[in-house]
Design a protein around this motif. Structure first.
Motif, PDB file in Angstrom:
ATOM      1  N   THR A   1      34.411  52.075  -5.110  1.00  0.00           N
ATOM      2  CA  THR A   1      34.707  50.862  -4.260  1.00  0.00           C
ATOM      3  C   THR A   1      34.330  49.856  -5.206  1.00  0.00           C
ATOM      4  N   ALA A   2      34.956  48.542  -4.869  1.00  0.00           N
ATOM      5  CA  ALA A   2      34.751  47.605  -5.729  1.00  0.00           C
ATOM      6  C   ALA A   2      34.783  46.303  -4.803  1.00  0.00           C
ATOM      7  N   THR A   3      34.088  45.270  -4.719  1.00  0.00           N
ATOM      8  CA  THR A   3      33.650  44.375  -3.626  1.00  0.00           C
ATOM      9  C   THR A   3      33.852  43.004  -4.564  1.00  0.00           C
ATOM     10  N   ASN A   4      34.395  42.046  -4.286  1.00  0.00           N
ATOM     11  CA  ASN A   4      34.341  40.614  -4.822  1.00  0.00           C
ATOM     12  C   ASN A   4      33.294  39.769  -4.221  1.00  0.00           C
ATOM     13  N   VAL A   5      32.281  39.617  -4.843  1.00  0.00           N
ATOM     14  CA  VAL A   5      31.225  38.717  -4.367  1.00  0.00           C
ATOM     15  C   VAL A   5      31.254  37.300  -4.613  1.00  0.00           C
ATOM     16  N   PHE A   6      32.389  36.838  -5.117  1.00  0.00           N
ATOM     17  CA  PHE A   6      32.735  35.419  -5.566  1.00  0.00           C
ATOM     18  C   PHE A   6      33.451  34.950  -4.508  1.00  0.00           C
ATOM     19  N   ASP A   7      33.495  33.589  -4.553  1.00  0.00           N
ATOM     20  CA  ASP A   7      34.223  32.687  -3.502  1.00  0.00           C
ATOM     21  C   ASP A   7      35.602  32.490  -3.645  1.00  0.00           C
ATOM     22  N   ASN A   8      36.109  33.025  -4.986  1.00  0.00           N
ATOM     23  CA  ASN A   8      37.470  32.926  -5.174  1.00  0.00           C
ATOM     24  C   ASN A   8      38.118  34.296  -5.582  1.00  0.00           C
ATOM     25  N   PRO A   9      39.160  34.320  -5.589  1.00  0.00           N
ATOM     26  CA  PRO A   9      39.948  35.592  -6.117  1.00  0.00           C
ATOM     27  C   PRO A   9      39.380  35.874  -7.279  1.00  0.00           C
ATOM     28  N   THR A  10      39.600  36.986  -7.734  1.00  0.00           N
ATOM     29  CA  THR A  10      38.963  37.430  -9.155  1.00  0.00           C
ATOM     30  C   THR A  10      39.918  38.749  -9.418  1.00  0.00           C
ATOM     31  N   GLN A  11      40.021  38.944 -10.836  1.00  0.00           N
ATOM     32  CA  GLN A  11      40.997  39.829 -11.183  1.00  0.00           C
ATOM     33  C   GLN A  11      40.227  41.122 -12.198  1.00  0.00           C
TER      34      GLN A  11
ATOM     35  N   PHE B   1      43.115  51.128 -16.319  1.00  0.00           N
ATOM     36  CA  PHE B   1      44.299  50.300 -17.052  1.00  0.00           C
ATOM     37  C   PHE B   1      45.391  49.421 -15.913  1.00  0.00           C
ATOM     38  N   THR B   2      44.792  49.289 -14.700  1.00  0.00           N
ATOM     39  CA  THR B   2      45.486  48.682 -13.614  1.00  0.00           C
ATOM     40  C   THR B   2      45.239  47.253 -13.375  1.00  0.00           C
ATOM     41  N   ASP B   3      45.834  46.406 -13.285  1.00  0.00           N
ATOM     42  CA  ASP B   3      45.340  45.025 -12.964  1.00  0.00           C
ATOM     43  C   ASP B   3      44.879  44.919 -11.541  1.00  0.00           C
ATOM     44  N   THR B   4      43.858  44.707 -11.166  1.00  0.00           N
ATOM     45  CA  THR B   4      43.290  44.622  -9.580  1.00  0.00           C
ATOM     46  C   THR B   4      42.841  43.233  -9.228  1.00  0.00           C
ATOM     47  N   THR B   5      43.365  42.546  -8.349  1.00  0.00           N
ATOM     48  CA  THR B   5      42.914  41.317  -7.869  1.00  0.00           C
ATOM     49  C   THR B   5      42.347  41.648  -6.290  1.00  0.00           C
ATOM     50  N   LEU B   6      41.020  41.012  -6.214  1.00  0.00           N
ATOM     51  CA  LEU B   6      40.298  40.926  -4.984  1.00  0.00           C
ATOM     52  C   LEU B   6      40.199  39.705  -4.568  1.00  0.00           C
ATOM     53  N   LYS B   7      40.306  39.373  -3.278  1.00  0.00           N
ATOM     54  CA  LYS B   7      40.172  38.250  -2.628  1.00  0.00           C
ATOM     55  C   LYS B   7      38.390  38.039  -2.204  1.00  0.00           C
ATOM     56  N   PRO B   8      38.277  36.767  -1.929  1.00  0.00           N
ATOM     57  CA  PRO B   8      36.597  36.824  -1.653  1.00  0.00           C
ATOM     58  C   PRO B   8      36.324  37.714  -0.589  1.00  0.00           C
ATOM     59  N   GLY B   9      34.840  38.522  -0.725  1.00  0.00           N
ATOM     60  CA  GLY B   9      34.325  39.219  -0.176  1.00  0.00           C
ATOM     61  C   GLY B   9      35.495  40.309   0.129  1.00  0.00           C
ATOM     62  N   GLU B  10      36.581  40.672  -0.350  1.00  0.00           N
ATOM     63  CA  GLU B  10      37.354  42.004  -0.174  1.00  0.00           C
ATOM     64  C   GLU B  10      36.621  43.010  -0.996  1.00  0.00           C
ATOM     65  N   THR B  11      36.941  44.104  -0.217  1.00  0.00           N
ATOM     66  CA  THR B  11      36.227  45.509  -0.779  1.00  0.00           C
ATOM     67  C   THR B  11      37.760  46.637  -0.831  1.00  0.00           C
ATOM     68  N   LEU B  12      37.586  47.086  -2.101  1.00  0.00           N
ATOM     69  CA  LEU B  12      38.812  48.206  -2.478  1.00  0.00           C
ATOM     70  C   LEU B  12      38.474  49.420  -2.626  1.00  0.00           C
ATOM     71  N   ASP B  13      39.070  50.429  -1.942  1.00  0.00           N
ATOM     72  CA  ASP B  13      38.788  51.919  -2.033  1.00  0.00           C
ATOM     73  C   ASP B  13      39.619  52.302  -3.276  1.00  0.00           C
TER      74      ASP B  13
END
Length: 214
Positions: free
Chosen positions: A109-119, A143-155
């Motif tokens: 799992t990956a979670t963006n802990v920043f207040d802006n989208p990050t890649q 090798f896949t570009d992944t964008t996470l919104k603020p606070g978003e968690t991806l499986d």
């Protein structure tokens, strides 16, 4: 006599100029070839690693193993982030014990802990490195570009199996554990984050070395 020497020099000069042009042309061709080889080196090296498993590079396959051995091996999962990427990245389970040849699905799992989208984009390797040639991935997020919104968690699932041929490798006969390691890096153009602002105007520190789940 002087006229004969002069005529000889005049006859030799065109040959000398032609020779110089040939040498210059060969030098240009050599430099051009070296530049071309430099540009080709990266994809060729990546292809070499993919085919041979050199450097712990895993193999990518399209189908599951059709042979399962009555022998087990432990696979550990390591997770890291680098370059100031503000993600909490980790495996759901630290390790699994599977039969060699058995197809297994695990999750990160990956979670963006920043207040802006990050890649981010992940690279990977296997240790011991020689095991990379026998670690087959059917599905992964590398090798896949992944964008996470603020606070978003991806499986992030990974489907893999260990090739039964690994038991025929003398160097692997005493190895009981293989480690699959992923590292997420910010995509080029993303600014590394050292401090992430909170919603109340204060600031919170983000792990600068970026290591998580190691």
């Amino acid at each position: 006599m002087s006229n004969g020497v002069t005529n000889h020099k005049q006859a030799a000069d065109p040959r000398k100029q032609s020779s110089n042009r040939m040498v210059a042309g060969m030098c240009v061709a050599f430099v051009g070839g070296m530049v071309g080889m430099a540009y080709a080196a990266v994809p060729l090296y990546a292809m070499f690693c993919q085919i041979t498993g050199y450097g712990g590079t895993t193999q990518r396959v399209e189908q599951y193993s059709d042979k399962i051995l009555d022998r087990e091996i432990t696979v550990r999962f390591d997770a890291n982030v680098s370059g100031g990427l503000p993600w909490d990245f980790k495996p759901v389970a630290r390790d699994v014990q599977i039969k060699i040849g058995e197809t297994k699905q695990i999750h990160y799992t990956a979670t963006n802990v920043f207040d802006n989208p990050t890649q981010g984009r992940a690279t990977f390797n296997v240790t011991p490195e020689i095991a990379g040639a026998y670690f087959n991935k059917v599905e992964c997020f590398c090798f896949t570009d992944t964008t996470l919104k603020p606070g978003e968690t991806l499986d992030m699932p990974v489907v893999f199996f260990v090739d039964p041929e690994i038991v025929n490798v003398p160097e692997m006969k005493d190895v009981k554990t293989i480690t699959l390691s992923y590292t997420f890096f910010p995509i080029a153009g993303e600014k590394p984050v050292a401090v992430a602002p909170k919603g109340d105007g204060e600031a919170k520190n983000v792990n600068s070395d970026g290591k998580a789940g190691g």
